[in-house]
Design an enzyme around this catalytic site. Structure first.
Site, PDB file in Angstrom:
ATOM      1  CB  SER A 169      -0.918   0.001   1.223  1.00  0.00           C
ATOM      2  OG  SER A 169      -0.133   0.083   2.398  1.00  0.00           O
ATOM      3  CE  LYS A 170      -3.027   3.261  -0.384  1.00  0.00           C
ATOM      4  NZ  LYS A 170      -3.857   2.501   0.516  1.00  0.00           N
TER       5      LYS A 170
END
Length: 491
Positions: free
Chosen positions: A253-254
């Site tokens: 994820s980010k």
RNA sequence: GCCCCCAUCGUCUAGCGGCCUAGGACACCGGCCUUUCACGCCGGCAGCACGGGUUCGAAUCCCGUUGGGGGCGCCA
């Protein structure tokens, strides 16, 4: 009479991202596997944009995803089909389910449902819709509607029995219906949700194989239930790919850093290398090859060799692979697509002969354009040229550094100006110096670091004046350093 | 909490009952080459999570344990 075999049907797959962000490595790998599968079987690769969440979807992401896909070389045959343009279709499907009693109107508000779920979690109960509006009488519905309560539409899932489907990579996946709660298919603002749009479109587009991330494994049961409710019990073939995880083994994820494909492009990774690396995440050819062209990937790829375990995205191996692709380039290609962009980054322009000298020197030492730009940063003009104290200390730790610099200066002052003629290694040897010990002082003087591109190529590109200026500056610094040391620390 | 999935070197993987004293690649460590660093070549370190079965035989099949992950949204 022979029955038509399923394999003779033409393959139709889709990559269906939600345009709520940039394309990341997980999405790219999913797109790639769909594309490879379609190409391998001579099928159709469709791009479908799942923008049913209008609030979170953005036009710029739709464009960005397409550009990135094209950069990777993954062209789609149909689409992009935007789900936002097909809302009527989904709404009609929902209406039909409603009339058939397969779905029902729900008057619980979003907040109420969330609060009840949180309470359930707190108390250790299983969250999920409690079925409150499941069996409302027409009078109750009218009353709620009269109060102006928002109305969403929920799909009624079976109360008992088992939902089961075959997954090409996971085998038979079964789960009790009792663990899957009624879910919303139309929001209270009248817009459709993923499950509905996904199910409708896969039917409408005659998708034969659904290839996507394992995070969607559980949702498949719901999509399949909808599909059956529409009267299309014959499901597509499903293949749920292992997740790509970060260093903490959690779904990428980010917060795992630079995972936007654009970032890789900007840092100077080659799309071919990225595609090659991504293909090896969760899949491997039967002959153990690791460097494969896109054609070779297409020829070798199939779903039966996809594995089941999550894969860690290893930047080191990607770097190695990108380097392999760089080294395989012709000199012209390398100069045009790697060296020149790198020079632009350090804002330096060079004549052709310097480009040629650098190409040969740089090719085996580079992993990305960015990396090369860093190695070329010594080419900045004199007032911006710096030598860090740490690098300096490391280089002059060798004995007889002054002598080395003196030999270099004397040589550079009068030698012919070619890379070959610049080479003064024999003179170092004649002076009884070991080249391997002596050269770091030259490297630090010329390139600002004790290791880097070959010294004589670097000098050649720099030109006689600047080369001498740097050598003399280093010589002076050495004297200054000795003076200081001499005054305070007698040996 | 409930449901589901997964489990071979640090990492990506090969292996689909005997060919495995488990193979390859990246990384790492040596050596050679060499003007530094790389590239290249040679060599090395390192793994079947654990416990039960099944079988003449298990990394491969079954069960359990442990560990990891995913899901349980009016996100997709």
């Amino acid at each position: 009479m022979t029955e038509p075999a399923r394999t003779t049907e033409s393959v139709r797959v889709r990559f269906s991202p939600a345009p709520t962000g940039f394309l990341h490595v997980g999405g790219a790998r999913t797109a790639l596997f769909n594309w490879l599968f379609a190409r391998h079987h001579g099928g159709t690769f469709i791009l479908r944009i799942e923008d049913t969440d209008v609030a979170r979807s953005r036009e710029e992401w739709i464009t960005g995803i397409q550009q990135t896909l094209l950069w990777l070389g993954l062209r789609w045959d149909e689409g992009p089909v935007l789900q936002s343009g097909r809302f009527d279709r989904y709404l009609a499907a929902a209406e039909r389910l409603l009339t058939e009693g397969k779905a029902y109107e729900c008057f619980c508000t979003e907040d109420e449902v969330r609060e009840r779920n949180e309470a359930a979690r707190r108390e250790g109960r299983t969250p999920g819709y409690d079925g409150r509006c499941r069996d409302l009488t027409p009078e109750q519905r009218a009353a709620f509607a009269g109060e102006g309560r928002p109305r969403s539409i929920r799909f009624r899932t079976p109360d008992e029995g088992v939902s089961c489907f075959d997954d090409v990579v996971r085998g038979e996946v079964a789960v009790e219906w009792s663990t899957i709660h009624d879910f919303v298919i139309i929001r209270s603002d009248g817009t459709p949700l993923f499950f509905l749009a996904n199910a409708v479109d896969d039917v409408d587009m005659e998708i034969t194989h659904v290839i996507r991330g394992e995070d969607l494994l559980d949702s498949t049961h719901r999509v399949l239930a909808l599909r059956a409710a529409f009267g299309h019990p014959d499901p597509p073939v499903y293949a749920h790919l292992p997740l790509i995880v970060g260093a903490d083994r959690a779904k990428l994820s980010k917060r795992h850093g630079a995972i936007a494909l654009e970032d890789f492009r900007d840092r100077g990774y080659l799309p071919e290398a990225l595609v090659n690396y991504l293909a090896l995440l969760g899949w491997a050819p039967d002959d153990g090859r690791e460097i494969l062209t896109q054609d070779e990937l297409v020829a070798a790829f199939d779903l039966d060799r996809v594995n089941r375990s999550p894969a860690f995205f290893d930047y080191q191996k990607l770097d190695w692979m990108n380097g392999e692709y760089l080294r395989a380039m012709s000199d012209d290609q390398f100069a045009a697509s790697v060296l020149r962009p790198a020079l632009e980054r350090v804002d330096v322009t060079l004549p052709d002969d310097a480009i040629a000298a650098l190409t040969a020197a740089a090719k085996p030492r580079v992993t990305t354009v960015n990396d090369l730009a860093d190695q070329l940063s010594f080419l900045v003009d004199e007032k911006n040229f710096e030598i860090s104290d740490a690098e300096w200390a490391r280089a002059v730790a060798t004995q007889r550094a002054q002598e080395v610099l003196d030999i270099a200066i004397a040589h550079v002052e009068r030698c012919e100006w070619t890379v070959e003629a610049l080479n003064f290694v024999t003179e170092l040897k004649d002076a009884g110096l070991k080249p391997a010990k002596a050269m770091p002082a030259i490297y630090v003087a010329i390139e600002g670091r004790s290791r880097g591109l070959p010294a004589f190529e670097a000098m050649y590109v720099l030109g006689r004046e600047r080369t001498l200026a740097r050598l003399r500056a280093a010589r002076r610094r050495l004297d200054d350093g000795l003076d200081q040391a001499g005054s305070g620390t007698p040996d």
